[in-house]
Each structure stands twice: as C-alpha cells, then as structure tokens.
Scaffold this motif. Structure first.
Motif, PDB file in Angstrom:
ATOM      1  N   ASN A 283       0.871  -1.182   0.000  1.00 14.71           N
ATOM      2  CA  ASN A 283       0.000   0.000   0.000  1.00 14.71           C
ATOM      3  C   ASN A 283       0.905   1.229   0.000  1.00 14.71           C
ATOM      4  OD1 ASN A 283       0.664   0.748   2.748  1.00 14.71           O
ATOM      5  ND2 ASN A 283      -0.746  -0.848   3.453  1.00 14.71           N
ATOM      6  N   ASP A 284       0.334   2.419   0.114  1.00  8.35           N
ATOM      7  CA  ASP A 284       1.144   3.638   0.054  1.00  8.35           C
ATOM      8  C   ASP A 284       2.144   3.751   1.201  1.00  8.35           C
ATOM      9  OD1 ASP A 284       0.043   4.462  -2.296  1.00  8.35           O
ATOM     10  OD2 ASP A 284      -1.440   5.791  -1.360  1.00  8.35           O
ATOM     11  N   ASP A 285       1.896   3.065   2.328  1.00  7.98           N
ATOM     12  CA  ASP A 285       2.777   3.150   3.485  1.00  7.98           C
ATOM     13  C   ASP A 285       3.778   2.001   3.571  1.00  7.98           C
ATOM     14  OD1 ASP A 285       1.559   5.512   4.470  1.00  7.98           O
ATOM     15  OD2 ASP A 285      -0.098   4.313   5.265  1.00  7.98           O
ATOM     16  N   ILE A 286       3.533   0.926   2.834  1.00  9.96           N
ATOM     17  CA  ILE A 286       4.419  -0.240   2.874  1.00  9.96           C
ATOM     18  C   ILE A 286       4.836  -0.599   1.452  1.00  9.96           C
ATOM     19  CG2 ILE A 286       4.639  -2.667   3.494  1.00  9.96           C
ATOM     20  CD1 ILE A 286       2.540  -2.210   5.664  1.00  9.96           C
TER      21      ILE A 286
ATOM     22  N   ILE B 126      14.540  -4.635   0.810  1.00  8.51           N
ATOM     23  CA  ILE B 126      14.638  -3.214   1.130  1.00  8.51           C
ATOM     24  C   ILE B 126      13.256  -2.599   0.946  1.00  8.51           C
ATOM     25  CG2 ILE B 126      17.082  -3.045   0.520  1.00  8.51           C
ATOM     26  CD1 ILE B 126      16.246  -1.860  -2.176  1.00  8.51           C
ATOM     27  N   GLY B 127      13.044  -1.477   1.540  1.00  4.98           N
ATOM     28  CA  GLY B 127      11.755  -0.832   1.378  1.00  4.98           C
ATOM     29  C   GLY B 127      11.451   0.131   2.500  1.00  4.98           C
ATOM     30  N   LYS B 128      10.161   0.383   2.688  1.00  6.07           N
ATOM     31  CA  LYS B 128       9.725   1.266   3.776  1.00  6.07           C
ATOM     32  C   LYS B 128       8.452   0.694   4.383  1.00  6.07           C
ATOM     33  CE  LYS B 128       6.522   4.585   1.848  1.00  6.07           C
ATOM     34  NZ  LYS B 128       6.171   5.977   1.732  1.00  6.07           N
TER      35      LYS B 128
ATOM     36  N   VAL C  62       9.903  -2.746   6.774  1.00  2.00           N
ATOM     37  CA  VAL C  62      11.322  -2.984   6.972  1.00  2.00           C
ATOM     38  C   VAL C  62      11.803  -2.048   8.079  1.00  2.00           C
ATOM     39  CG1 VAL C  62      13.589  -2.906   5.868  1.00  2.00           C
ATOM     40  CG2 VAL C  62      11.577  -3.603   4.549  1.00  2.00           C
ATOM     41  N   PRO C  63      12.508  -2.592   9.088  1.00  2.00           N
ATOM     42  CA  PRO C  63      12.986  -1.708  10.165  1.00  2.00           C
ATOM     43  C   PRO C  63      13.878  -0.603   9.614  1.00  2.00           C
ATOM     44  CG  PRO C  63      13.365  -4.018  10.718  1.00  2.00           C
ATOM     45  CD  PRO C  63      12.886  -3.971   9.300  1.00  2.00           C
ATOM     46  N   GLN C  64      13.692   0.603  10.094  1.00  2.00           N
ATOM     47  CA  GLN C  64      14.494   1.738   9.668  1.00  2.00           C
ATOM     48  C   GLN C  64      15.678   1.877  10.615  1.00  2.00           C
ATOM     49  OE1 GLN C  64      13.718   3.484   6.748  1.00  2.00           O
ATOM     50  NE2 GLN C  64      12.365   1.733   6.626  1.00  2.00           N
ATOM     51  N   MET C  65      16.876   1.912  10.064  1.00  2.00           N
ATOM     52  CA  MET C  65      18.089   2.035  10.858  1.00  2.00           C
ATOM     53  C   MET C  65      18.937   3.153  10.279  1.00  2.00           C
ATOM     54  SD  MET C  65      18.926  -1.992  11.151  1.00  2.00           S
ATOM     55  CE  MET C  65      17.862  -2.570   9.836  1.00  2.00           C
ATOM     56  N   PRO C  66      19.638   3.861  11.124  1.00  2.00           N
ATOM     57  CA  PRO C  66      20.490   4.930  10.607  1.00  2.00           C
ATOM     58  C   PRO C  66      21.607   4.353   9.732  1.00  2.00           C
ATOM     59  CG  PRO C  66      20.492   4.915  13.028  1.00  2.00           C
ATOM     60  CD  PRO C  66      19.675   3.759  12.572  1.00  2.00           C
ATOM     61  N   PRO C  67      22.024   5.073   8.681  1.00  2.00           N
ATOM     62  CA  PRO C  67      23.135   4.604   7.856  1.00  2.00           C
ATOM     63  C   PRO C  67      24.357   4.304   8.717  1.00  2.00           C
ATOM     64  CG  PRO C  67      22.111   6.515   6.858  1.00  2.00           C
ATOM     65  CD  PRO C  67      21.501   6.352   8.228  1.00  2.00           C
ATOM     66  N   GLY C  68      25.013   3.203   8.426  1.00  2.00           N
ATOM     67  CA  GLY C  68      26.210   2.818   9.151  1.00  2.00           C
ATOM     68  C   GLY C  68      25.960   2.027  10.420  1.00  2.00           C
TER      69      GLY C  68
END
Length: 101
Positions: free
Chosen positions: A3-6, A22-24, A27-33
């Motif tokens: 959907n628009d959020d996933i 990968i995605g949004k 998928v858990p969001q983690m800071p780069p690095g």
C-alpha cells in the motif's frame, strides 16, 4: 507495493537461496552505518578481494580465522575472510566457501 505506506523490494541473486529485502514501512528503519556483521559468502576470496580493490573499496587483507572443521578442497574454505565498510559505514565480512554439500 503493499500500500502507500508499505513498499518492499526483494533482491535475489540468480541461483541464490537468500534474498535481501529493502523498502519502507515493514522494513525496520536504521540509521546509515548502523549495520555491523553483515556477511557474504563467495567461492573465491582472492577473486572477490581483487574485484573490490579494482572498484576502489578499502578492503582488509585475507584473514584466516580458526581451523577447518573437516577436510576441504581449498584451505581458505570456511575460515578465510575479508572485511570492508560500504559507503554508509555498514560493516561487511566476506567468507570463502568454494563448494557446499
């Protein structure tokens, strides 16, 4: 797209039993690095290291970690590793396994 959020994209190399997602949203969001201990397996560690160096990647020398648990075709199998960081600073290990049972 769920959907628009996933939104998800699954990447699977040809012949691989593993995928990277990968995605949004889901998928858990983690800071780069922030990812450490990511691991890849290749059949030829010398070749992989050469290819990384040719592409400008700062990569470690080949390291042997431990002893092989059983006889293998190549002395680097299971115990040979190189390490590098991607442009975001995530830490990767590359292990040699030239053949699987």
């Amino acid at each position: 797209m769920v959907n628009d959020d996933i939104r998800l994209v699954q990447l699977t190399p040809p012949g691989s039993g593993c995928s990277i997602v990968i995605g949004k949203g889901a998928v858990p969001q983690m800071p780069p690095g922030s990812l450490k201990g990511l691991q890849l397996v290749v059949p030829d560690l010398h070749k992989a290291r050469t290819q990384l160096l040719e592409r400008g990647v700062e990569v470690s020398e080949i390291q042997v970690m431990g002893e092989n648990p059983r006889p293998v075709p190549d002395p680097l199998d299971n115990v040979g590793f190189i390490h590098f960081a991607d442009p975001d600073g995530n830490a990767w290990a590359v292990q040699q396994i030239s053949s699987r049972a």
